[in-house]
Design an enzyme around this catalytic site. Structure first.
Site, PDB file in Angstrom:
ATOM      1  N   TYR A   1       0.927  -1.139  -0.004  1.00 42.89           N
ATOM      2  CA  TYR A   1      -0.024   0.095  -0.136  1.00 42.89           C
ATOM      3  C   TYR A   1       0.842   1.244   0.137  1.00 42.89           C
ATOM      4  CZ  TYR A   1      -3.353   3.482   1.753  1.00 42.89           C
ATOM      5  OH  TYR A   1      -4.184   4.746   1.953  1.00 42.89           O
TER       6      TYR A   1
ATOM      7  N   ASP B   1       9.135   2.914  -0.098  1.00 46.40           N
ATOM      8  CA  ASP B   1       8.136   3.640   0.827  1.00 46.40           C
ATOM      9  C   ASP B   1       8.375   3.188   2.062  1.00 46.40           C
ATOM     10  OD1 ASP B   1       6.000   4.270   2.058  1.00 46.40           O
ATOM     11  OD2 ASP B   1       4.605   3.656   0.572  1.00 46.40           O
TER      12      ASP B   1
ATOM     13  N   LYS C   1       4.392   8.661   9.354  1.00 47.59           N
ATOM     14  CA  LYS C   1       4.014   8.140  10.312  1.00 47.59           C
ATOM     15  C   LYS C   1       5.024   8.564  11.415  1.00 47.59           C
ATOM     16  CE  LYS C   1       1.078   4.727   8.454  1.00 47.59           C
ATOM     17  NZ  LYS C   1       0.995   3.984   7.273  1.00 47.59           N
TER      18      LYS C   1
HETATM   19  C1  LIG Z   1       0.530   4.531   5.787  1.00 48.64           C
HETATM   20  C2  LIG Z   1       1.216   4.187   4.433  1.00 48.64           C
HETATM   21  C3  LIG Z   1       1.138   5.173   3.536  1.00 48.64           C
HETATM   22  C4  LIG Z   1      -0.120   6.265   3.579  1.00 48.64           C
HETATM   23  O1  LIG Z   1       0.308   7.264   4.429  1.00 48.64           O
HETATM   24  P1  LIG Z   1      -0.648   8.124   4.979  1.00 48.64           P
HETATM   25  O2  LIG Z   1      -0.297   9.023   5.865  1.00 48.64           O
HETATM   26  O3  LIG Z   1      -2.067   7.245   5.550  1.00 48.64           O
HETATM   27  O4  LIG Z   1      -1.311   9.093   3.865  1.00 48.64           O
HETATM   28  C5  LIG Z   1       1.931   4.952   2.430  1.00 48.64           C
HETATM   29  N1  LIG Z   1       2.718   3.886   2.366  1.00 48.64           N
HETATM   30  C6  LIG Z   1       2.789   3.191   3.445  1.00 48.64           C
HETATM   31  C7  LIG Z   1       3.843   2.042   3.574  1.00 48.64           C
HETATM   32  C8  LIG Z   1       2.020   3.362   4.565  1.00 48.64           C
HETATM   33  O5  LIG Z   1       2.306   2.404   5.499  1.00 48.64           O
END
Ligand SMILES: *Cc1c(COP(=O)(O)O)cnc(C)c1O
Length: 435
Positions: free
Chosen positions: A150, A244, A272
């Site tokens: 994701y 990511d 995060k």
């Molecule tokens: C949570 C997450 C996102 C999205 O971040 P948001 O702050 O919710 O927009 C993107 N990539 C990864 C791997 C994530 O865990």
């Protein structure tokens, strides 16, 4: 046991019904709706340290931690002090502040592959900008992503996108036009041949984006030299590797999964933990790449609230304290204890279980066979997870309400918390066995 009988969710239920009128499903992010575990979502009143308390006064050991950011636990004193101080100077200026430079230095020092960084407001924004940058730098269009990973809710990457979508069993998302995903290619995690096949077929691939440790299909760890091979393959074909690390950055290790796994990405996306609970995302790379971003280069990306002074104070204080605490060995130990407890209790009650973990992320899958990609993860019995989840809640442990979400550890966890969690796991496995 008494604790369990006393527990009720009346105020949460009342707020849920009230919330349905003007909020979609009474939530602002779908996984909070408890769709895959049934029942009504909990409403939270407050949190402190390793605990979170709902509006009915039920207290839980918190393994959700706002889906990762609260790595020091809730309301750490130093963070609260820094943020309160920042509030006194104003909320947003539309001009630069010294704290942006300070956070940028902390981030670039932690990730050797980053000479420069740009702050944004969320992980989604960080990744969509990182993708744009990969395209700007290479002059190519296509992006390879992995099934089950994701990367936020931008159109182009909302295909085969893990937890939220897996839980809701949606094939992708309505409202995403075909044109938006026509440059997105899907490969299988831990399967380098599936990536090679795309490079053999296409010569206009800008980059490969990956969660260096999967966290959004449950925890899935890269096997052997998968990431190294991925980077080599990308470079051989004139593409970049985009890590990511929105979930894993500062969580697996201060320098993220890249530090732990020894693979440096070309472009890194963060979110995060970087804001410690405040809205901060970031993307960064070496100078040669970042010089493409406006105002230095022709790739446009902007933000009214980007580098927000309150959020910067939250990020700086969180990361400074995190670096000082250096809880990574402790995380490893706690996660290994949890793994043993989960497997022992599952065995005792004859429940099939696989546990994956990486640093401060851990995931039990209700399945028999090893989980190394999204298809493996999807073999899990989500009905068992739902029973497990509610029994954990009733025994005072707050978990993400989905089989496909990682549990997170905070440095505020105590031995008592782990004891409580261990007892809850025993009861929850017993309930699963009785299904
Ligand atoms: C949570 C997450 C996102 C999205 O971040 P948001 O702050 O919710 O927009 C993107 N990539 C990864 C791997 C994530 O865990």
């Amino acid at each position: 046991m008494t604790e369990r009988i006393k527990m009720n969710f009346k105020k949460s239920e009342k707020l849920y019904k009230k919330g349905l009128k003007n909020l979609v499903g009474a939530v602002n992010s779908p996984v909070r709706a408890f769709a895959s575990v049934g029942g009504n979502p909990l409403f939270i009143k407050k949190a402190k340290g390793s605990k979170i308390i709902d509006v009915d006064g039920n207290e839980y050991v918190d393994f959700v931690l706002s889906y990762g950011p609260m790595i020091l636990g809730h309301r750490h004193k130093k963070v609260q002090k820094a943020v309160t101080k920042a509030l006194k100077n104003g909320y947003s200026f539309g001009a630069s502040t010294e704290n942006e430079i300070k956070l940028a230095k902390i981030v670039c020092d932690a990730f050797p592959g980053m000479d420069k960084v740009r702050f944004v407001n969320s992980g989604t924004e960080a990744v969509l900008s990182g993708i744009r940058l990969a395209r700007a730098f290479t002059g190519k269009d296509k992006i390879i992503k992995f099934s089950g990973c994701y990367h936020g809710h931008q159109d182009a990457l909302l295909v085969a996108a893990g937890s939220g979508l897996a839980t809701l069993s949606l094939p992708g998302s309505k409202g995403v036009p075909e044109g938006a995903v026509k440059n997105t290619l899907i490969a299988n995690y831990n399967d380098i041949e599936s990536v090679k096949a795309h490079f053999d077929k296409h010569n206009d691939i800008a980059g490969v984006i990956i969660e260096p440790v999967g966290g959004n299909m449950g925890v899935v760890v890269p096997q052997n030299d998968f990431l190294k091979e991925l980077k080599e393959l990308a470079h051989k074909n004139g593409a970049v590797l985009i890590a990511d690390e929105v979930m894993t950055g500062f969580r697996s290790k201060f320098g993220g999964a890249q530090e732990l796994l020894g693979v440096e990405a070309d472009i890194t996306c963060l979110g995060k933990v970087i804001g410690g609970g405040f809205p901060v995302g970031a993307y960064g790379a070496r100078n040669e790449i970042m010089e493409n971003v406006a105002p230095l280069g022709g790739m446009y990306q902007a933000g009214t609230l980007s580098g927000n002074p309150i959020a910067m104070a939250g990020g700086i204080s969180t990361l400074t304290e995190l670096k000082k605490q250096n809880p990574y060995e402790q995380f490893e130990e706690t996660a290994s204890i949890l793994e043993v407890i989960l497997l022992e209790k599952a065995k005792k009650h004859g429940v099939d279980l696989v546990v994956n973990r990486f640093g401060s992320m851990i995931n039990p899958f209700f399945t028999k066979e090893a989980v190394n990609n999204f298809a493996d993860a999807q073999k899990s019995d989500t009905e068992k997870f739902a029973v497990f989840f509610w029994e954990m809640i009733k025994n005072g442990v707050f978990l993400p309400p989905s089989q496909f979400e990682a549990w997170f550890l905070s440095s505020a966890l105590t031995e008592k918390d782990i004891e409580k969690t261990s007892k809850a796991i025993g009861k929850a496995m017993e309930a699963v066995a009785k299904m």
